[in-house]
Design a protein around this motif. Structure first.
Motif, PDB file in Angstrom:
ATOM      1  N   ASP A  26     -88.114  70.319  18.146  1.00 42.78           N
ATOM      2  CA  ASP A  26     -89.003  71.162  18.948  1.00 42.78           C
ATOM      3  C   ASP A  26     -89.908  70.308  19.836  1.00 42.78           C
ATOM      4  O   ASP A  26     -90.102  70.605  21.017  1.00 42.78           O
ATOM      5  CB  ASP A  26     -89.832  72.056  18.009  1.00 42.78           C
ATOM      6  CG  ASP A  26     -90.762  72.980  18.755  1.00 42.78           C
ATOM      7  OD1 ASP A  26     -90.271  73.887  19.453  1.00 42.78           O
ATOM      8  OD2 ASP A  26     -91.997  72.791  18.643  1.00 42.78           O
ATOM      9  N   TYR A  27     -90.459  69.238  19.273  1.00 43.38           N
ATOM     10  CA  TYR A  27     -91.385  68.397  20.034  1.00 43.38           C
ATOM     11  C   TYR A  27     -90.638  67.631  21.125  1.00 43.38           C
ATOM     12  O   TYR A  27     -91.143  67.460  22.239  1.00 43.38           O
ATOM     13  CB  TYR A  27     -92.139  67.439  19.112  1.00 43.38           C
ATOM     14  CG  TYR A  27     -93.472  67.022  19.698  1.00 43.38           C
ATOM     15  CD1 TYR A  27     -94.570  67.874  19.628  1.00 43.38           C
ATOM     16  CD2 TYR A  27     -93.624  65.802  20.342  1.00 43.38           C
ATOM     17  CE1 TYR A  27     -95.793  67.511  20.180  1.00 43.38           C
ATOM     18  CE2 TYR A  27     -94.843  65.442  20.893  1.00 43.38           C
ATOM     19  CZ  TYR A  27     -95.917  66.299  20.805  1.00 43.38           C
ATOM     20  OH  TYR A  27     -97.123  65.952  21.359  1.00 43.38           O
ATOM     21  N   GLU A  28     -89.423  67.180  20.829  1.00 44.16           N
ATOM     22  CA  GLU A  28     -88.635  66.491  21.861  1.00 44.16           C
ATOM     23  C   GLU A  28     -88.296  67.461  22.999  1.00 44.16           C
ATOM     24  O   GLU A  28     -88.360  67.087  24.170  1.00 44.16           O
ATOM     25  CB  GLU A  28     -87.365  65.882  21.276  1.00 44.16           C
ATOM     26  CG  GLU A  28     -86.579  65.113  22.330  1.00 44.16           C
ATOM     27  CD  GLU A  28     -85.571  64.136  21.758  1.00 44.16           C
ATOM     28  OE1 GLU A  28     -84.512  63.992  22.391  1.00 44.16           O
ATOM     29  OE2 GLU A  28     -85.838  63.508  20.716  1.00 44.16           O
ATOM     30  N   THR A  29     -87.971  68.703  22.663  1.00 46.02           N
ATOM     31  CA  THR A  29     -87.711  69.717  23.690  1.00 46.02           C
ATOM     32  C   THR A  29     -88.949  69.930  24.552  1.00 46.02           C
ATOM     33  O   THR A  29     -88.859  70.013  25.779  1.00 46.02           O
ATOM     34  CB  THR A  29     -87.258  71.039  23.035  1.00 46.02           C
ATOM     35  OG1 THR A  29     -86.047  70.802  22.319  1.00 46.02           O
ATOM     36  CG2 THR A  29     -87.054  72.142  24.056  1.00 46.02           C
ATOM     37  N   CYS A  30     -90.111  70.012  23.918  1.00 48.44           N
ATOM     38  CA  CYS A  30     -91.379  70.162  24.638  1.00 48.44           C
ATOM     39  C   CYS A  30     -91.599  68.974  25.573  1.00 48.44           C
ATOM     40  O   CYS A  30     -91.949  69.148  26.744  1.00 48.44           O
ATOM     41  CB  CYS A  30     -92.537  70.290  23.648  1.00 48.44           C
ATOM     42  SG  CYS A  30     -94.169  70.327  24.410  1.00 48.44           S
ATOM     43  N   LEU A  31     -91.378  67.780  25.064  1.00 46.57           N
ATOM     44  CA  LEU A  31     -91.574  66.563  25.862  1.00 46.57           C
ATOM     45  C   LEU A  31     -90.616  66.536  27.052  1.00 46.57           C
ATOM     46  O   LEU A  31     -90.998  66.176  28.167  1.00 46.57           O
ATOM     47  CB  LEU A  31     -91.402  65.333  24.975  1.00 46.57           C
ATOM     48  CG  LEU A  31     -91.772  63.979  25.558  1.00 46.57           C
ATOM     49  CD1 LEU A  31     -93.171  63.972  26.143  1.00 46.57           C
ATOM     50  CD2 LEU A  31     -91.634  62.900  24.481  1.00 46.57           C
TER      51      LEU A  31
END
Length: 157
Positions: A26-31
């Motif tokens: 999720d955080y990589e997608t956000c980044l």
């Protein structure tokens, strides 16, 4: 102490309701969205996100972020964000930026405090020797790395 007004929309928190693996994805997608939206730059040298400044601490074993000596994650070269489920320090489940993202930073401030870290500081900055690189010794930003030490952490230099 003064309060710095940071708009809530400028804070990108980890979703701790997800599993470690889910939170990392999720955080990589956000980044990736922040990069695509030109909010976060991409390093021309590495192709990874380039933060202006990254603030890191160091554990008494020389770990940074959640990248520990001897763990395969220190060698991750593809992912931007990854997870660990068997951390040698509590909590066992964590997510972390990988070294390619950390080292794409324009600048890194490494803050180290306490006498329990003096040996690792000496090994990293002094004349200590080690056969294996500690994670803290793998921090090498595109820009400048500045160590901030208290007297106790610097006591063996």
């Amino acid at each position: 102490m003064p309060v710095i007004p940071i708009p809530a929309g400028h804070v990108y928190a980890i979703n701790d309701a997800l599993s470690a693996e889910g939170a990392a994805d999720d955080y990589e997608t956000c980044l990736k969205h922040l990069v695509k939206s030109n909010i976060v730059d991409i390093s021309k040298e590495s192709g990874f996100p380039k933060f202006d400044v990254m603030l890191l601490g160091m554990g008494p074993d020389g770990h940074v972020a959640s990248l520990f000596s001897g763990h395969p994650l220190v060698h991750e070269k593809e992912k931007w964000v990854t997870f660990i489920k068997d951390s040698p320090k509590p909590p066992p489940d964590r997510i972390t930026f990988t070294f390619p993202v950390i080292n794409s930073s324009a600048n890194i401030a490494l803050v180290v405090a306490g006498a329990g870290k003096a040996d690792v500081v000496h090994l990293s900055l002094g004349d200590g020797e080690s056969c294996d690189l500690l994670p803290v010794q793998m921090v090498s930003p595109e820009g400048e790395l500045v160590w901030f030490l208290d007297k106790a952490a610097a006591s063996k230099l």
